[in-house]
Enzyme design. Structure first.
Site, PDB file in Angstrom:
ATOM      1  N   LYS A   1       7.216  -4.187 -13.308  1.00  0.00           N
ATOM      2  CA  LYS A   1       7.872  -5.471 -13.048  1.00  0.00           C
ATOM      3  C   LYS A   1       7.210  -6.646 -13.779  1.00  0.00           C
ATOM      4  CE  LYS A   1       7.706  -5.829  -8.823  1.00  0.00           C
ATOM      5  NZ  LYS A   1       6.846  -6.640  -7.984  1.00  0.00           N
TER       6      LYS A   1
ATOM      7  N   ARG B   1      -4.550  10.305 -11.241  1.00  0.00           N
ATOM      8  CA  ARG B   1      -5.651   9.913 -12.125  1.00  0.00           C
ATOM      9  C   ARG B   1      -6.954  10.577 -11.690  1.00  0.00           C
ATOM     10  NH1 ARG B   1      -4.947   3.500 -12.993  1.00  0.00           N
ATOM     11  NH2 ARG B   1      -4.689   3.602 -10.747  1.00  0.00           N
TER      12      ARG B   1
ATOM     13  N   ARG C   1       1.733   3.762  -0.083  1.00  0.00           N
ATOM     14  CA  ARG C   1       2.039   2.447  -0.656  1.00  0.00           C
ATOM     15  C   ARG C   1       3.518   2.333  -0.989  1.00  0.00           C
ATOM     16  NH1 ARG C   1      -1.543   1.834  -5.742  1.00  0.00           N
ATOM     17  NH2 ARG C   1      -0.326  -0.025  -6.221  1.00  0.00           N
TER      18      ARG C   1
ATOM     19  N   ARG D   1     -10.450   8.906  -7.211  1.00  0.00           N
ATOM     20  CA  ARG D   1     -10.777   7.806  -6.286  1.00  0.00           C
ATOM     21  C   ARG D   1      -9.760   7.820  -5.155  1.00  0.00           C
ATOM     22  NH1 ARG D   1     -11.541   3.226 -10.706  1.00  0.00           N
ATOM     23  NH2 ARG D   1      -9.315   3.576 -10.723  1.00  0.00           N
TER      24      ARG D   1
ATOM     25  N   ARG E   1       9.583 -11.268  -1.127  1.00  0.00           N
ATOM     26  CA  ARG E   1       9.027  -9.992  -0.714  1.00  0.00           C
ATOM     27  C   ARG E   1       9.795  -9.361   0.435  1.00  0.00           C
ATOM     28  NH1 ARG E   1       4.928  -7.764  -2.720  1.00  0.00           N
ATOM     29  NH2 ARG E   1       3.527  -9.108  -3.862  1.00  0.00           N
TER      30      ARG E   1
END
Ligand SMILES: [Zn+2]
Length: 222
Positions: free
Chosen positions: A17, A131, A175, A164, A92
């Site tokens: 975005k 990752r 999320r 991580r 939001r």
């Protein structure tokens, strides 16, 4: 008759975005308004509405909707925003969207189009998760985009690869769930208003930007 153009960009974390907002703003001569930047500026400036926002941020609290909306309205009434703006990170939630529409209507202004950058959950998970980092030399790897030659081992130094906590698929999934819960009502709201423009967000940055600009030129630019 208005001669400005106000655009909102919606998209999940990882949908690109912010990057798209910057490219499209330049292409269409609009001012890119990222709420993250407004908050950072508020911390430096610290007068008026910014001071109110600052007092929340300094306590580590979420800035209330009313204050965020005031900051946004103050920003878009600046002279450089006359030909229009592109919002990134705002609204939001439904409450902010309704307040924005109401405030714009009072100035005989309005949101013209809401671009929803759609990226599949699978692709978002690939972009945000997967990752791995080398414990010894910190070289980053990605399960799909740049895997190591031997699973779990660094190509450069043979060190052990680890993830991580923020990068695990489970965290990323959580999320995304939070994002979609907040955004689904916004998508409904702007669809009902006939303003939603859904854009395929998969592919190279320039390709996606091209789709957005063409879509807006076709539908929103008078
Ligand atoms: Zn290494």
């Amino acid at each position: 008759m208005r001669n400005n153009l106000n655009i909102i960009l919606l998209g999940a974390p990882g949908a690109g975005k912010g990057t798209q907002a910057a490219v499209v703003a330049q292409e269409l001569g609009l001012v890119h308004i990222a709420t993250g930047d407004l908050f950072r500026q508020a911390l430096e400036k610290g007068t008026g509405v910014a001071a109110q926002a600052k007092s929340y941020m300094e306590k580590g609290l979420l800035v209330p909707d009313e204050i965020t909306i005031k900051m946004v309205l103050e920003r878009i009434s600046a002279p450089d925003c006359q030909s229009g703006v592109i919002f990134d990170g705002f609204p939001r939630n439904l409450k902010q969207a309704e307040a924005l529409d109401k405030a714009l209507a009072q100035k005989e202004d309005a949101i013209d189009k809401v671009v929803y950058i759609k990226v599949s959950e699978k692709e978002l998970l690939e972009r945000l998760g997967g990752r791995w980092i080398c414990r010894k030399c910190q070289t980053p790897y990605h399960e799909v985009n740049s895997p190591p030659k031997v699973w779990g081992k660094c190509d450069k130094c043979g060190g052990e690869l680890y993830q991580r906590p923020d990068d695990t698929t489970e965290t990323v999934k959580k999320r995304l769930v939070v994002y979609f819960e907040e955004t689904a009502p916004l998508i409904d709201y702007y669809t009902k208003a006939g303003k939603l423009l859904e854009i395929d967000g998969e592919g190279a940055v320039e390709e996606v930007a091209g789709r957005i600009v063409r879509g807006l030129r076709k539908e929103a630019i008078r």
